[in-house]
Design a protein around this motif. Structure first.
Motif, PDB file in Angstrom:
ATOM      1  N   ASN A  90     -39.152  63.381   0.136  1.00  0.00           N
ATOM      2  CA  ASN A  90     -38.061  62.979   1.022  1.00  0.00           C
ATOM      3  C   ASN A  90     -38.308  61.535   1.430  1.00  0.00           C
ATOM      4  N   SER A  91     -37.568  61.029   2.404  1.00  0.00           N
ATOM      5  CA  SER A  91     -37.739  59.645   2.815  1.00  0.00           C
ATOM      6  C   SER A  91     -39.117  59.399   3.416  1.00  0.00           C
ATOM      7  N   ARG A  92     -39.730  60.466   3.934  1.00  0.00           N
ATOM      8  CA  ARG A  92     -41.097  60.402   4.437  1.00  0.00           C
ATOM      9  C   ARG A  92     -41.913  61.459   3.685  1.00  0.00           C
TER      10      ARG A  92
ATOM     11  N   ASN B  38     -46.824  58.491   5.063  1.00  0.00           N
ATOM     12  CA  ASN B  38     -46.518  57.266   5.795  1.00  0.00           C
ATOM     13  C   ASN B  38     -47.474  57.028   6.959  1.00  0.00           C
TER      14      ASN B  38
ATOM     15  N   ASP C  63     -35.625  68.941  -3.564  1.00  0.00           N
ATOM     16  CA  ASP C  63     -34.897  68.666  -2.325  1.00  0.00           C
ATOM     17  C   ASP C  63     -35.765  68.861  -1.083  1.00  0.00           C
TER      18      ASP C  63
END
Length: 313
Positions: A187-189, A207, A233
């Motif tokens: 995912n974005s992180r 992160n 996902d």
């Protein structure tokens, strides 16, 4: 697939319409999802029949396979013929391999800690990084579906590598307990689920570099994780328990809640389709008359109602 054969690796094509399945004795088979037809890559020498890793290029035109003799081949996905001579630069067992987004380069990591980026046409190595200075200490190697993130571990630390720069993104000190499995939650992180030999789990945030303990419903004190993969996902996790004959594989949402359909019988290797709508795995050997492992493909939504389909072989 020959008698008493075993599936060793699986990979969906980028469009999710085909599956490449590697085996211990029969090379690589390409299965079409819509027609359920199949064909095999033209492996001309016996030493290439045992396949340990398989991957598709992002344009869907090429397939890469790795074998126990430390060699890799690049294949035309349509004609099923090899596109050139074998890539033979590795000196140890290949643990992870995948194409880079441009489809003309690939990355591969061997057990001796050598990470190579190479041109699939010429076989020329364009980058080389030693991810561990001690020989044969790479115990876990997990590559994201898009080959942008690689997780490795030795006895001391886990490392997240950004590909293709082959640069360290984050490190995490490991406890004095063997790390058995790692699964990337994209995912974005991005996060990584780490499974240890004492049956504990960590969820590691790439992160921040920090981790939290993770819990999965229904796992007992004797349940040792044997294989693990997250859906693209980031919503599902498939987890195989070593020695669990009745329910080898459990399915969880990302918070660790077990799905109702987790009593479906299947084993690793695992693969989710790029859109996370389908799940592919191996049948349980005892379910086959000849002891061989069959490819099972399940709709993730239909799996919740215990429905599955077999591609017919």
């Amino acid at each position: 697939m020959s008698s008493a054969d075993a599936l060793t690796c699986l990979a969906f094509s980028p469009d999710g319409q085909k599956i490449a399945s590697g085996t211990a004795r029969s090379g690589v088979t390409i299965t079409d999802m819509s027609s359920r037809s199949e064909h095999q890559l033209q492996m001309l020498a016996d030493r290439h029949i045992h396949v340990t890793a398989v991957a598709w290029s992002s344009d869907g035109q090429k397939i890469m396979s790795a074998s126990p003799d430390h060699t890799m081949y690049c294949w035309d996905a349509t004609s099923s013929h090899p596109l050139g001579p074998p890539f033979e630069e590795h000196k140890d067992v290949i643990l992870a391999a995948g194409f880079l987004p441009d489809s003309s380069r690939a990355m591969s990591l061997s057990r001796d800690g050598e990470l190579l980026v190479w041109d699939t046409g010429s076989g020329v190595v364009t980058q080389q990084v030693t991810v561990s200075n001690a020989a044969q200490t790479i115990f876990v190697a997990t590559l994201s579906m898009d080959s942008s993130l690689l997780i490795t571990s030795d006895t001391r630390e886990g490392v997240a590598w950004g590909i293709p720069k082959c640069a360290r993104m984050a490190e995490i000190a490991l406890p004095d307990i063997p790390l058995l499995q790692a699964a990337i939650i994209p995912n974005s992180r991005p996060q990584v689920v780490l499974a240890f030999g004492d049956r504990s789990f960590w969820k590691w945030d790439i992160n921040t570099g920090k981790h939290d303990d993770a819990r999965f419903e229904g796992l007992g004190e004797d349940d040792i994780p044997f294989a693990m993969v997250a859906s693209p996902d980031g919503n599902l996790l498939a987890l195989e328990i070593d020695g669990d004959v009745d329910r080898p594989t459990h399915f969880y949402d990302i918070k660790g809640h077990e799905l109702p359909a987790s009593n479906m019988r299947c084993t690793h290797p695992f693969a989710f389709s790029p859109d996370s709508k389908y799940f592919a795995a191996s049948s349980v050997p005892s379910d086959s008359k000849d002891g061989s492992c069959k490819l099972i493909i399940r709709s993730v939504e239909e799996a919740r109602t215990h429905h599955m389909f077999n591609p017919g072989y």
